[in-house]
Scaffold this active site. Structure first.
Site, PDB file in Angstrom:
ATOM      1  N   ARG A  51       0.800  -1.212   0.000  1.00  9.24           N
ATOM      2  CA  ARG A  51       0.000   0.000   0.000  1.00  9.24           C
ATOM      3  C   ARG A  51       0.841   1.275   0.000  1.00  9.24           C
ATOM      4  O   ARG A  51       0.580   2.202  -0.772  1.00  9.24           O
ATOM      5  CB  ARG A  51      -0.939   0.016   1.224  1.00  9.24           C
ATOM      6  CG  ARG A  51      -2.225  -0.751   1.035  1.00  9.24           C
ATOM      7  CD  ARG A  51      -2.693  -1.348   2.342  1.00  9.24           C
ATOM      8  NE  ARG A  51      -1.727  -2.305   2.823  1.00  9.24           N
ATOM      9  CZ  ARG A  51      -1.683  -3.586   2.412  1.00  9.24           C
ATOM     10  NH1 ARG A  51      -2.557  -4.021   1.558  1.00  9.24           N
ATOM     11  NH2 ARG A  51      -0.758  -4.407   2.872  1.00  9.24           N
ATOM     12  N   THR A  52       1.836   1.336   0.882  1.00  8.14           N
ATOM     13  CA  THR A  52       2.607   2.575   0.996  1.00  8.14           C
ATOM     14  C   THR A  52       3.351   2.875  -0.301  1.00  8.14           C
ATOM     15  O   THR A  52       3.287   3.988  -0.833  1.00  8.14           O
ATOM     16  CB  THR A  52       3.603   2.487   2.169  1.00  8.14           C
ATOM     17  OG1 THR A  52       2.874   2.253   3.378  1.00  8.14           O
ATOM     18  CG2 THR A  52       4.391   3.776   2.311  1.00  8.14           C
ATOM     19  N   LYS A  80      25.361  -5.913  -2.368  1.00  3.07           N
ATOM     20  CA  LYS A  80      26.797  -6.018  -2.607  1.00  3.07           C
ATOM     21  C   LYS A  80      27.610  -5.417  -1.457  1.00  3.07           C
ATOM     22  O   LYS A  80      28.832  -5.381  -1.540  1.00  3.07           O
ATOM     23  CB  LYS A  80      27.156  -5.304  -3.910  1.00  3.07           C
ATOM     24  CG  LYS A  80      26.421  -5.828  -5.133  1.00  3.07           C
ATOM     25  CD  LYS A  80      26.749  -4.982  -6.364  1.00  3.07           C
ATOM     26  CE  LYS A  80      25.953  -5.433  -7.576  1.00  3.07           C
ATOM     27  NZ  LYS A  80      26.227  -4.580  -8.756  1.00  3.07           N
ATOM     28  N   ARG A 101      11.637   3.576   2.949  1.00  3.03           N
ATOM     29  CA  ARG A 101      11.253   2.679   4.045  1.00  3.03           C
ATOM     30  C   ARG A 101      12.467   1.834   4.394  1.00  3.03           C
ATOM     31  O   ARG A 101      13.150   1.314   3.516  1.00  3.03           O
ATOM     32  CB  ARG A 101      10.081   1.782   3.657  1.00  3.03           C
ATOM     33  CG  ARG A 101       9.835   0.667   4.679  1.00  3.03           C
ATOM     34  CD  ARG A 101       8.550  -0.085   4.444  1.00  3.03           C
ATOM     35  NE  ARG A 101       7.410   0.738   4.793  1.00  3.03           N
ATOM     36  CZ  ARG A 101       6.154   0.279   4.876  1.00  3.03           C
ATOM     37  NH1 ARG A 101       5.898  -0.992   4.639  1.00  3.03           N
ATOM     38  NH2 ARG A 101       5.173   1.083   5.187  1.00  3.03           N
ATOM     39  N   HIS A 129       5.706   6.199  11.288  1.00  3.10           N
ATOM     40  CA  HIS A 129       5.197   6.042   9.922  1.00  3.10           C
ATOM     41  C   HIS A 129       4.338   7.273   9.641  1.00  3.10           C
ATOM     42  O   HIS A 129       3.114   7.201   9.579  1.00  3.10           O
ATOM     43  CB  HIS A 129       4.369   4.759   9.852  1.00  3.10           C
ATOM     44  CG  HIS A 129       4.096   4.276   8.454  1.00  3.10           C
ATOM     45  ND1 HIS A 129       4.343   5.031   7.331  1.00  3.10           N
ATOM     46  CD2 HIS A 129       3.580   3.096   7.998  1.00  3.10           C
ATOM     47  CE1 HIS A 129       3.995   4.347   6.262  1.00  3.10           C
ATOM     48  NE2 HIS A 129       3.538   3.177   6.635  1.00  3.10           N
TER      49      HIS A 129
END
Length: 307
Positions: A51-52, A80, A101, A129
């Site tokens: 959703r985000t 890496k 995020r 959030h």
């Protein structure tokens, strides 16, 4: 932190919050425009999201901007051994703003310290959030007609649930009454309890999701017990299904009550609630596009109300 970044909901004051909600209202009425034409938004998701990420990318596309980035850190140079600092500084060469995020608390704040490009926190570990909070506030305002003086019941994972932490920090400006419903292992962290005490906010802690608590609520905010936050899988298994909202439990609830959930859900809201008009979690997710359009334009210094 750069003033245009959006890392925590307490980075902005009450009036700035209301201004963002007014922008969200505007974008709900005018979702499509070209005001981000020529702008590039990087979405860096070091942790899974549906959703985000999709709502941020939809917000950019509807405003005429371009999206670059990744939704799986294993496909980036992080796999890496590239450091977060190097990733941020590299991407800053290509984008006007970074939406990020990360699984580590404080990662978004750290990113603001190594780049001049605005950073939008799309969730950092169990911390905050803030973009979810803005869409939650917009959902509450739309359904209740006010943010002032509401009884907000938060249920489930209050320890690791970054959405409830951010929502508490935002709603403290509006004289709420909080009901915190959780098992002792997942209770609201003491730092947030102290904020309520310091600011004179009425709150109650319960281990029982009782009918009395449900019937006193204007908003019931259900949360998923997050398996990914537990190092002990046995502890997760023991607490994951303690609280489930079923349709029959809403029979005597207030007419105005709305059920919110940041999604995804597992077992904490029974499917028989979905057709109840008091269920609002899918509409809540839709509001995320408008809220994130508001956040992006503010961070980029664009005022849609004056353009």
């Amino acid at each position: 932190m750069k003033s245009s970044s959006f890392v925590a909901i307490d980075d902005i004051n009450k009036q700035e919050m209301l201004d963002l909600l007014e922008r969200a209202r505007y974008f709900e009425e005018h979702p499509n425009s070209k005001i981000l034409d020529g702008r590039v938004v990087a979405t860096l998701f070091f942790e899974p999201s549906t959703r985000t990420r999709l709502s941020f990318e939809t917000a950019v596309n509807r405003l005429g901007g371009r999206v670059i980035g990744f939704s799986d850190a294993s496909t980036s140079s992080t796999s890496k051994g590239e450091t977060l600092k190097d990733t941020i500084k590299m991407v800053s060469n290509y984008a006007d703003i970074i939406v990020m995020r990360h699984f580590l608390e404080g990662a978004a704040q750290y990113a603001t310290e190594v780049t001049d490009v605005p950073i939008v926190n799309a969730g950092d570990g169990a911390n905050q959030h803030p973009s979810q909070t803005l869409l939650d506030l917009y959902s509450i305002l739309k359904t209740q007609g006010t943010l002032e003086g509401l009884t907000i019941t938060m249920v489930g994972d209050l320890k690791y649930g970054r959405t409830v932490h951010s929502l508490l920090m935002a709603l403290r400006h509006f004289k709420p009454v909080f009901n915190f419903v959780s098992c002792p292992e997942l209770r609201m962290p003491e730092e947030y309890i102290k904020i309520c005490r310091r600011e004179g906010i009425e709150f109650h802690e319960y281990t029982d999701f009782s009918q009395e608590v449900i019937d006193s609520s204007d908003i019931i905010y259900m949360t998923r017990v997050q398996r990914e936050r537990f190092s002990d899988i046995m502890e997760y298994e023991r607490v994951k299904n303690l609280y489930t909202l079923r349709n029959a439990m809403l029979a005597t609830s207030k007419p105005n009550v709305k059920i919110l959930h940041p999604l995804p859900r597992v077992n904490e809201i029974d499917r028989d609630v979905d057709d109840n008009p008091k269920a609002y979690y899918f509409e809540q997710a839709r509001n995320g596009v408008f809220a994130r359009q508001a956040i992006l334009t503010r961070a980029l210094g664009i005022d849609p109300l004056k353009s």
